[in-house]
Scaffold this active site. Structure first.
Site, PDB file in Angstrom:
ATOM      1  N   GLY A  84       0.813  -1.221   0.000  1.00 26.30           N
ATOM      2  CA  GLY A  84       0.000   0.000   0.000  1.00 26.30           C
ATOM      3  C   GLY A  84       0.841   1.264   0.000  1.00 26.30           C
ATOM      4  CB  ALA A  95       3.111   1.080  -6.579  1.00 21.31           C
ATOM      5  CB  SER A 104       2.772  -4.690   6.721  1.00 23.30           C
ATOM      6  OG  SER A 104       3.511  -4.571   7.902  1.00 23.30           O
ATOM      7  CB  VAL A 161      11.809   8.922  -1.306  1.00 23.08           C
ATOM      8  CG1 VAL A 161      12.736   9.369  -0.206  1.00 23.08           C
ATOM      9  CG2 VAL A 161      12.101   7.481  -1.705  1.00 23.08           C
ATOM     10  CE  LYS A 182       9.453  18.331 -11.726  1.00 27.78           C
ATOM     11  NZ  LYS A 182       9.762  16.901 -11.602  1.00 27.78           N
ATOM     12  N   PRO A 238      12.037  22.504 -19.278  1.00 26.27           N
ATOM     13  CG  PRO A 238      11.463  23.856 -21.121  1.00 26.27           C
ATOM     14  CD  PRO A 238      12.565  22.974 -20.574  1.00 26.27           C
ATOM     15  CD  GLN A 252       3.865  27.601 -26.739  1.00 31.60           C
ATOM     16  OE1 GLN A 252       4.755  28.173 -26.122  1.00 31.60           O
ATOM     17  NE2 GLN A 252       3.901  27.411 -28.043  1.00 31.60           N
ATOM     18  CG  LEU A 292       9.822   1.513  -5.668  1.00 32.99           C
ATOM     19  CD1 LEU A 292      10.118   1.837  -4.212  1.00 32.99           C
ATOM     20  CD2 LEU A 292      10.801   2.237  -6.584  1.00 32.99           C
ATOM     21  CB  THR A 345      10.535   8.618 -15.006  1.00 32.49           C
ATOM     22  OG1 THR A 345      11.819   8.241 -14.512  1.00 32.49           O
ATOM     23  CG2 THR A 345      10.696   9.698 -16.042  1.00 32.49           C
TER      24      THR A 345
HETATM   25  C1  FAD Z   1      15.696   7.755  -3.547  1.00 35.19           C
HETATM   26  C2  FAD Z   1      14.417   7.703  -4.294  1.00 35.19           C
HETATM   27  C3  FAD Z   1      13.814   8.876  -4.732  1.00 35.19           C
HETATM   28  C4  FAD Z   1      12.635   8.839  -5.471  1.00 35.19           C
HETATM   29  N1  FAD Z   1      12.086   9.992  -5.956  1.00 35.19           N
HETATM   30  C5  FAD Z   1      11.026   9.912  -6.796  1.00 35.19           C
HETATM   31  C6  FAD Z   1      10.472  11.072  -7.383  1.00 35.19           C
HETATM   32  O1  FAD Z   1      10.877  12.196  -7.118  1.00 35.19           O
HETATM   33  N2  FAD Z   1       9.453  10.916  -8.255  1.00 35.19           N
HETATM   34  C7  FAD Z   1       8.950   9.694  -8.578  1.00 35.19           C
HETATM   35  O2  FAD Z   1       8.058   9.591  -9.422  1.00 35.19           O
HETATM   36  N3  FAD Z   1       9.397   8.591  -7.954  1.00 35.19           N
HETATM   37  C8  FAD Z   1      10.427   8.679  -7.101  1.00 35.19           C
HETATM   38  N4  FAD Z   1      10.899   7.552  -6.509  1.00 35.19           N
HETATM   39  C9  FAD Z   1      10.175   6.304  -6.682  1.00 35.19           C
HETATM   40  C10 FAD Z   1       8.961   6.292  -5.757  1.00 35.19           C
HETATM   41  O3  FAD Z   1       9.359   6.474  -4.429  1.00 35.19           O
HETATM   42  C11 FAD Z   1       8.240   4.966  -5.898  1.00 35.19           C
HETATM   43  O4  FAD Z   1       8.008   4.708  -7.257  1.00 35.19           O
HETATM   44  C12 FAD Z   1       6.910   5.013  -5.217  1.00 35.19           C
HETATM   45  O5  FAD Z   1       7.041   5.450  -3.914  1.00 35.19           O
HETATM   46  C13 FAD Z   1       6.255   3.665  -5.232  1.00 35.19           C
HETATM   47  O6  FAD Z   1       6.793   2.819  -4.296  1.00 35.19           O
HETATM   48  P1  FAD Z   1       6.063   1.457  -4.071  1.00 35.19           P
HETATM   49  O7  FAD Z   1       4.656   1.724  -3.694  1.00 35.19           O
HETATM   50  O8  FAD Z   1       6.333   0.596  -5.235  1.00 35.19           O
HETATM   51  O9  FAD Z   1       6.854   0.807  -2.840  1.00 35.19           O
HETATM   52  P2  FAD Z   1       6.820   1.143  -1.268  1.00 35.19           P
HETATM   53  O10 FAD Z   1       6.587   2.569  -0.984  1.00 35.19           O
HETATM   54  O11 FAD Z   1       8.067   0.536  -0.707  1.00 35.19           O
HETATM   55  O12 FAD Z   1       5.567   0.340  -0.730  1.00 35.19           O
HETATM   56  C14 FAD Z   1       5.613  -1.050  -0.513  1.00 35.19           C
HETATM   57  C15 FAD Z   1       4.379  -1.493   0.236  1.00 35.19           C
HETATM   58  O13 FAD Z   1       4.422  -2.894   0.358  1.00 35.19           O
HETATM   59  C16 FAD Z   1       4.133  -3.240   1.688  1.00 35.19           C
HETATM   60  N5  FAD Z   1       4.762  -4.507   2.006  1.00 35.19           N
HETATM   61  C17 FAD Z   1       6.029  -4.916   1.730  1.00 35.19           C
HETATM   62  N6  FAD Z   1       6.233  -6.145   2.220  1.00 35.19           N
HETATM   63  C18 FAD Z   1       5.077  -6.538   2.797  1.00 35.19           C
HETATM   64  C19 FAD Z   1       4.644  -7.717   3.482  1.00 35.19           C
HETATM   65  N7  FAD Z   1       5.463  -8.739   3.700  1.00 35.19           N
HETATM   66  N8  FAD Z   1       3.385  -7.749   3.928  1.00 35.19           N
HETATM   67  C20 FAD Z   1       2.532  -6.734   3.742  1.00 35.19           C
HETATM   68  N9  FAD Z   1       2.886  -5.601   3.111  1.00 35.19           N
HETATM   69  C21 FAD Z   1       4.139  -5.502   2.650  1.00 35.19           C
HETATM   70  C22 FAD Z   1       4.660  -2.074   2.507  1.00 35.19           C
HETATM   71  O14 FAD Z   1       4.077  -2.032   3.767  1.00 35.19           O
HETATM   72  C23 FAD Z   1       4.248  -0.909   1.617  1.00 35.19           C
HETATM   73  O15 FAD Z   1       2.892  -0.595   1.868  1.00 35.19           O
HETATM   74  C24 FAD Z   1      12.039   7.586  -5.729  1.00 35.19           C
HETATM   75  C25 FAD Z   1      12.602   6.417  -5.226  1.00 35.19           C
HETATM   76  C26 FAD Z   1      13.782   6.457  -4.530  1.00 35.19           C
HETATM   77  C27 FAD Z   1      14.382   5.189  -4.007  1.00 35.19           C
END
Ligand code: FAD
Length: 510
Positions: free
Chosen positions: A14, A17, A41, A49, A80, A98, A155, A335, A346
């Site tokens: 949650g 993504a 969880s 981030v 932005k 831009p 634009q 991710l 992106t």
């Molecule tokens: C350094 C950094 C900077 C970034 N900056 C940008 C940005 O400026 N712009 C941009 O578009 N993107 C950015 N990103 C990417 C962005 O952070 C991610 O694409 C976005 O947050 C999506 O993450 P996620 O939901 O895939 O994973 P997460 O945020 O890690 O969520 C994972 C989820 O899975 C759950 N989970 C994991 N294991 C279990 C389990 N065993 N049981 C139950 N639940 C579980 C967790 O509780 C959590 O809810 C950045 C990433 C990084 C690393």
């Protein structure tokens, strides 16, 4: 026609993504009689981030029917207009990428060809003088373009900076309102059919079990389902994009928020600065072969605009993507599907693209080889296009002050990028392949900004007389300057339109 067999979608995770997927499926797929359950969880938490976006995010929110001003208020968002890149081409240099286009085409010929021709005649005006986004960004202005604002304001392209935690919470309310079931719990095991290998259920702590037909892996870098259960291999691109770590910290805001992200190249990577309404997000993305975590943290903390308001968050990542984004009846989004450093913001866009393709290819049965193959092909293309654009930033540098920059300046680049650059550098020619994300404005901004801009122009740009050319481009410059001057400040726009009392979601009658 076969009956729909996918009745239960289970989303694991949650974060941004998970909740973007849940919100979109609630809107687009649940009306077809499909249930959506999300497991997350709080003990594990999210990556914490991911706050800067690119313009297509506005379409994602619009498709969900989310009111923009409510969204900006609820997520502490700012607008932005693009990204400022400092010290990338060379130390002391900077340029702006831009989100709105440069100039107007004339007589069916692209604007930048005329600009190149004028430059060849000795004119010193840069591309920025023909970009409303750049002029507005550097004077702290913003105005949402409306149809009756005219062609110049029309634009203006924009995206948002927002608080990732608040965005996930906002989408959670939206999705739950539409009937998504949320389960708090830790996934301990992924159950698979012994014959087909398809996932049948997730086992949670406290002896709970969630069955499903289609599983979306949004568990972040862990990739519990796609990596653990489905064993989809990882395609590694770190030889082209060697940064593999980051340290992030938020600091107090100083003055009014700037309507753009700043990316400053550092010794072994680069630092982001993302202004929100209530704070500034900062981070240093770096390569651990050239810098230690302590050095990165010290550099970051020593270059903040205000006092830190959070502890430094150290993260590791691998650049690349899953060979199969969709394997069996599991689709990885976020991710878990792959990662490209946030240099052009992106990742959230790639989540959006994954969701859009999943909705378009939503399968009838758990095993859907045709849809799966197409999804994997399209997502591979999306990642590859973004990869090439990111590599451009590193390759097109003159920096020779650190081993990291020597490596990226001298590295071989993918053929797909080499061909594109050759065309662009010679006479500014550019073609978008397939559904490529970044257009000619983006490529020109970075290439020209880092000293790899067009050396010549398309001969058809000689069709205008010199006087007409000079007059037309001077008029454009004047129009952009006047339009930027007349716009409200970014802060004034937020104060005027985005500060009213929160509006709760009303679930629309079916
Ligand atoms: C350094 C950094 C900077 C970034 N900056 C940008 C940005 O400026 N712009 C941009 O578009 N993107 C950015 N990103 C990417 C962005 O952070 C991610 O694409 C976005 O947050 C999506 O993450 P996620 O939901 O895939 O994973 P997460 O945020 O890690 O969520 C994972 C989820 O899975 C759950 N989970 C994991 N294991 C279990 C389990 N065993 N049981 C139950 N639940 C579980 C967790 O509780 C959590 O809810 C950045 C990433 C990084 C690393």
């Amino acid at each position: 026609m076969t009956e729909q067999q996918i009745k239960r979608v289970v989303i694991a995770g949650g974060g941004t993504a998970g909740w973007m997927t849940a919100a979109a499926l609630a809107k687009m797929v649940m009306p077809a009689g499909v249930s959506v359950t999300l497991v997350e969880s709080e003990a594990i938490g999210t990556v914490g981030v991911g706050e800067a976006t690119i313009p297509p995010i506005t379409k994602f929110n619009t498709q969900l029917g989310i009111d923009e001003h409510t969204f900006v208020r609820e997520t502490q968002a700012t607008f932005k207009l693009g990204i400022e890149f400092a010290d990338w081409g060379g130390l002391g240099e900077s340029y702006f990428h831009p989100f709105g286009r440069y100039g107007f085409d004339l007589e069916g010929v692209e604007f930048h060809q005329y600009w190149s021709r004028l430059k060849s005649l000795g004119d010193a005006h840069g591309l920025a003088d023909y970009s409303l986004n750049t002029l507005a960004a550097y004077t702290g202005k913003f105005l949402r373009p409306e149809p009756d604002h005219g062609a110049v304001i029309g634009q203006l392209g924009y995206a948002y900076h927002f608080d990732a935690g608040l965005y996930a919470a906002f989408l959670r309310r939206f999705a739950e309102d539409l009937g998504v079931t949320r389960i708090e719990g830790r996934i301990e095991e992924v159950e698979q059919d012994s014959g087909s290998g398809l996932i049948t259920a997730l086992s949670l702590d406290h002896d709970r079990r969630i069955e499903g037909d289609l599983f979306i892996d949004c568990t972040g870098f862990r990739g519990l389902l796609i990596d653990g259960a489905m064993a989809s291999a990882h395609k590694d691109w770190s030889h082209w994009l060697p940064c593999n770590r980051a340290v992030a910290v938020a600091c107090e805001k100083q003055g009014e928020p700037l309507p753009y992200t700043r990316s400053t190249a550092r010794e072994a990577g680069w630092q982001w600065r993302i202004p929100l309404q209530h704070r500034i997000g900062n981070g240093y993305v770096y390569c651990d072969q050239h810098l230690s975590a302590e050095q990165a943290e010290e550099t970051l903390l020593g270059s903040l605009d205000g006092a830190p308001v959070s502890s430094p968050n150290h993260l590791r990542f691998r650049t690349g993507h899953r060979e199969e984004f969709w394997a069996g009846n599991c689709v990885a989004i976020g991710l878990s599907s792959g990662f490209l450093e946030p240099l052009e913001s992106t990742s959230i866009h790639l989540i959006h693209m994954g969701i859009a393709k999943l909705v378009s290819l939503f399968p009838r049965s758990a095993d859907a080889p045709v849809e799966r193959a197409e999804y994997n092909r399209l997502m591979t293309d999306d990642f590859t296009h973004v990869r090439d654009f990111l590599i451009l930033h590193y390759k097109a540098t003159k920096r020779d002050d650190a081993p990291f920059w020597d490596y990226v300046r001298e590295m071989d680049i993918p053929d797909s990028l080499a061909g594109k650059l050759e065309l662009l550098k010679s006479q500014g020619r550019f073609f978008k392949y397939d559904a490529e994300l970044f257009d000619v404005t983006s490529w020109l901004a970075v290439a020209e900004g880092q000293g790899w801009g067009p050396q010549g122009f398309n001969p058809i740009a000689s069709g205008l007389s010199e006087a007409n050319l000079k007059g037309s481009l001077a008029n454009m410059r004047t129009s952009y300057a006047k339009a930027a001057q007349a716009m409200p400040t970014h802060q004034a726009y937020i104060d005027r339109f985005c500060k009213a009392a929160p509006i709760s979601f009303a679930t629309e009658p079916a």
